[in-house]
Design an enzyme around this catalytic site. Structure first.
Site, mmCIF file in Angstrom:
data_model
loop_
_atom_site.group_PDB
_atom_site.id
_atom_site.type_symbol
_atom_site.label_atom_id
_atom_site.label_comp_id
_atom_site.label_asym_id
_atom_site.label_seq_id
_atom_site.Cartn_x
_atom_site.Cartn_y
_atom_site.Cartn_z
ATOM 1 N N ASP A 1 0.863 -1.180 0.000
ATOM 2 C CA ASP A 1 0.000 0.000 0.000
ATOM 3 C C ASP A 1 0.902 1.233 0.000
ATOM 4 O O ASP A 1 1.713 1.411 0.921
ATOM 5 C CB ASP A 1 -0.880 -0.009 1.258
ATOM 6 C CG ASP A 1 -2.292 0.486 0.957
ATOM 7 O OD1 ASP A 1 -3.261 -0.161 1.392
ATOM 8 O OD2 ASP A 1 -2.405 1.522 0.273
ATOM 9 N N GLU B 1 -6.224 3.676 -5.946
ATOM 10 C CA GLU B 1 -7.524 3.786 -5.292
ATOM 11 C C GLU B 1 -8.126 5.104 -5.757
ATOM 12 O O GLU B 1 -7.471 6.152 -5.636
ATOM 13 C CB GLU B 1 -7.394 3.786 -3.769
ATOM 14 C CG GLU B 1 -8.770 3.788 -3.113
ATOM 15 C CD GLU B 1 -8.824 4.486 -1.781
ATOM 16 O OE1 GLU B 1 -7.888 5.229 -1.459
ATOM 17 O OE2 GLU B 1 -9.800 4.269 -1.046
ATOM 18 N N HIS C 1 -11.463 -2.837 3.153
ATOM 19 C CA HIS C 1 -11.433 -2.459 4.577
ATOM 20 C C HIS C 1 -12.122 -1.138 4.857
ATOM 21 O O HIS C 1 -12.208 -0.711 6.020
ATOM 22 C CB HIS C 1 -9.966 -2.394 5.019
ATOM 23 C CG HIS C 1 -9.219 -1.329 4.306
ATOM 24 N ND1 HIS C 1 -8.932 -1.396 2.949
ATOM 25 C CD2 HIS C 1 -8.756 -0.151 4.720
ATOM 26 C CE1 HIS C 1 -8.309 -0.299 2.580
ATOM 27 N NE2 HIS C 1 -8.186 0.475 3.631
HETATM 28 O O1 TEU Z 1 -9.466 5.495 1.662
HETATM 29 C C1 TEU Z 1 -9.957 6.751 1.207
HETATM 30 C C2 TEU Z 1 -11.383 6.633 1.011
HETATM 31 O O2 TEU Z 1 -11.856 6.996 -0.019
HETATM 32 C C3 TEU Z 1 -12.184 5.905 2.039
HETATM 33 O O3 TEU Z 1 -11.619 6.213 3.267
HETATM 34 C C4 TEU Z 1 -13.655 6.317 1.986
HETATM 35 O O4 TEU Z 1 -13.900 7.100 0.874
HETATM 36 C C5 TEU Z 1 -13.995 7.118 3.197
HETATM 37 O O5 TEU Z 1 -14.025 6.200 4.246
HETATM 38 C C6 TEU Z 1 -15.319 7.815 2.973
HETATM 39 O O6 TEU Z 1 -16.278 7.411 3.883
HETATM 40 C C7 TEU Z 1 -8.062 5.381 1.796
HETATM 41 C C8 TEU Z 1 -7.786 4.167 2.669
HETATM 42 O O7 TEU Z 1 -8.272 2.999 2.006
HETATM 43 C C9 TEU Z 1 -8.488 4.384 3.983
HETATM 44 O O8 TEU Z 1 -8.412 3.216 4.812
HETATM 45 C C10 TEU Z 1 -7.825 5.566 4.674
HETATM 46 O O9 TEU Z 1 -8.547 5.859 5.859
HETATM 47 C C11 TEU Z 1 -7.822 6.803 3.768
HETATM 48 O O10 TEU Z 1 -7.508 6.540 2.406
HETATM 49 C C12 TEU Z 1 -6.771 7.783 4.236
HETATM 50 O O11 TEU Z 1 -5.507 7.229 3.967
#
Ligand code: TEU
Ligand code: CA
Length: 549
Positions: A99, A255, A328
């Site tokens: 990641d 992502e 997650h």
């Molecule tokens: O996720 C970003 C993200 O888009 C999600 O957290 C989601 O959109 C958000 O919970 C809206 O409700 C990434 C990671 O996957 C996440 O675990 C991290 O918390 C976040 O970025 C910050 O790094």
């Protein structure tokens, strides 16, 4: 002849390391716990492991707040453990992607500790610092996790930007020194033999530098139009790929909060020199109201089908996405898109048939292969996720009913996907010999790997079967996709190339339903139900596949 592109042929398996397997009894999953399970992963038939962050971190956002990109958090183990995991996976022809979280660091990273010291500190411009306006933040931007996206520092009388928690200050990618640092981090891991990266919130790295107030009041729109797809996002992605990543045979998956179909190809077009694929979030943000996940709005199956069709059309033969239904950050797919009560096994089988037969690299989230479901906590104190805890605190401050808050967070919170993996029906589901860091779903006694392993008609065997099925038929990787019918509860499409053609039909409903008309020349090939070719009706949550004779 189909082209062999390994990251298209692959099936990805996402491991959330805190919750996969604890090897030393401290209640926290770790790398040695994953090492214990490499044969389990190989037996499943997956090809790539996406390992969630295991770097040094204060864990304000469970590792997505990194304080040292080149060392492993002691909870997870050591660099030697990671090297051994990499070696053991490679022996089994499984690749490992890490990641890459470089939109922001932890506020405990040395860079930020320096940056905050003074206006003229050499690290000041590693982050975004701005004067406030009459005692208020520089603009009205909100954090993904509630509250202002700006935090005030008295020492220098300026605010710094944090699109996530205030312990996750955003890196300033305008600064070429920051981009050099990121290239060095990428090179460090690729030189170690890692096979690529999942790039956390990569569309956010280029900020709109006028930092204007937004007039938008829907958070999903703010993500798309204000935070994501900034003016230099492709310059920056192109730079890290061109300078480092393109020198290795590795894969990249971005992502993509805020990446929509009109801009998808800008990130993954074959001629772009950027990413191999993205996790778009259009089907995951369905149901997010103006204030986000805890402000839910209804959505329909037809919305889901429309998104799948629109993305396939947008990618066509020019780009590529990963097909996933949970991770997650979202609730368990079986609880969100299936029926985890009366048709848990049947709907789990339908969902993996969908994932394995759509066009894109499938990504399975740990636990889906045994039909793990959402959990219902009894107390507001039971939640761990910072996004949930911030919402709970804000909602209580606004005087909302605790019972209503509990219902919302249980239904929509990220902890649903973070409960420990359920290996067997022994104490703590075989996840740990200690006290688990997060409450284990009490249904582990009947939903676990051991139980599913011993059930020839169970979910685990079906996952293995569908992974093998996809590998046996490259048409599901490289073939054309044509939607033939999409109206709740039926979703039907074909996958064809010059050698084979299949029609796949799913019944996303609790009731038997007439089989839609199957195109001429196609005969029964497979059903997610025990084989009963004669049946004319589609059973509840049945997937059926036909092959062109
Ligand atoms: O996720 C970003 C993200 O888009 C999600 O957290 C989601 O959109 C958000 O919970 C809206 O409700 C990434 C990671 O996957 C996440 O675990 C991290 O918390 C976040 O970025 C910050 O790094
Ligand atoms: Ca441990």
């Amino acid at each position: 002849m189909t082209r062999q592109i390994w990251w298209k042929d692959a099936v990805i398996y996402q491991i959330y390391p805190r919750s996969f397997r604890d090897s030393n009894g401290d209640g926290i999953g770790d790398i040695r716990g994953i090492i214990e399970k490499v044969d389990y992963l190989a037996d499943l038939g997956i090809d790539v492991v996406w390992l969630g962050p295991v770097y040094q971190s204060p864990n304000d956002d469970n590792g997505y707040d990194i304080s040292d990109y080149r060392s492993i958090h002691p909870d997870f183990g050591t660099l030697a453990d990671l090297d051994q995991l990499l070696h053991l996976l490679h022996l089994r022809e499984i690749r490992l992607i890490m990641d890459l979280v470089v939109n922001h660091t932890s506020d405990e990273h040395d860079w930020f500790q320096e940056s905050r010291k003074s206006l003229d500190n050499p690290y000041r411009d590693y982050y975004f610092w701005k004067k406030g306006q009459n005692g208020a933040p520089p603009n009205n931007w909100k954090s993904f996790f509630g509250g202002s996206a700006w935090a005030y520092e008295e020492d220098t009388d300026e605010y710094y930007l944090h699109l996530f928690t205030k312990k996750q200050p955003d890196l300033n990618w305008e600064n070429p020194v920051v981009r050099n640092e990121v290239c060095d981090i990428i090179r460090f891991w690729l030189e170690r033999g890692v096979d690529g990266f999942r790039m956390d919130v990569i569309p956010l790295i280029s900020k709109r530098l006028d930092f204007k107030d937004t007039q938008l009041n829907s958070f999903p729109e703010v993500v798309e139009q204000v935070y994501s797809n900034g003016p230099k996002v492709h310059k920056y992605i192109g730079e890290i790929v061109g300078r480092v990543i393109s020198n290795y045979d590795v894969m990249t998956v971005g992502e993509g909060p805020g990446i929509h179909t009109e801009v998808g190809l800008d990130y993954v077009g074959t001629d772009r020199g950027e990413l191999n694929m993205i996790f778009h979030l259009d089907h995951m943000y369905l149901g997010f109201g103006p204030k986000g996940r805890f402000d839910p709005i209804p959505f329909s199956l037809n919305d889901v089908f429309e998104i799948f069709n629109r993305w396939d059309d947008a990618m066509a033969n020019e780009g590529w996405i990963s097909i996933f239904l949970d991770n997650h950050d979202f609730t368990r797919m079986l609880s969100r898109f299936g029926n985890d009560q009366n048709y848990r096994i049947e709907s789990a089988k339908l969902l993996v048939t969908l994932i394995m037969t759509l066009r894109g690299t499938p990504c399975i989230y740990q636990g889906s292969e045994i039909g793990m479901t959402n959990i219902a906590y009894e107390r507001l104190e039971d939640f761990d996720d910072v996004e949930s805890k911030n919402f709970i605190r804000e909602a209580l401050e606004k005087g909302r009913e605790p019972s209503e808050i509990l219902e919302l967070v249980n239904r929509h919170g990220r902890d649903n996907a973070r409960t420990p993996m359920q290996w067997d029906d022994s104490m703590h589901a075989g996840f740990t010999s200690g006290h688990p860091w997060l409450t284990i779903n009490p249904n582990y006694r009947r939903i676990n790997v051991e139980e599913s392993k011993n059930d020839a008609n169970g979910i685990l065997h079906f996952y293995k079967k569908m992974i093998a099925f996809r590998k046996e038929h490259p048409v599901f990787v490289y073939g054309d996709f044509t939607c033939l019918f999409a109206a709740d509860p039926i979703y039907m499409y074909s996958r064809s190339d010059d050698q084979q053609s299949f029609v796949v039909v799913h019944n996303f409903g609790d009731h038997r339903i007439d089989m839609p008309e199957i195109p001429k020349g196609y005969g029964y090939h497979f059903s997610s139900y025990p084989n009963d070719q004669a049946r004319k009706l589609l059973a509840p949550w049945e997937s059926r596949i036909f092959i062109k004779s």
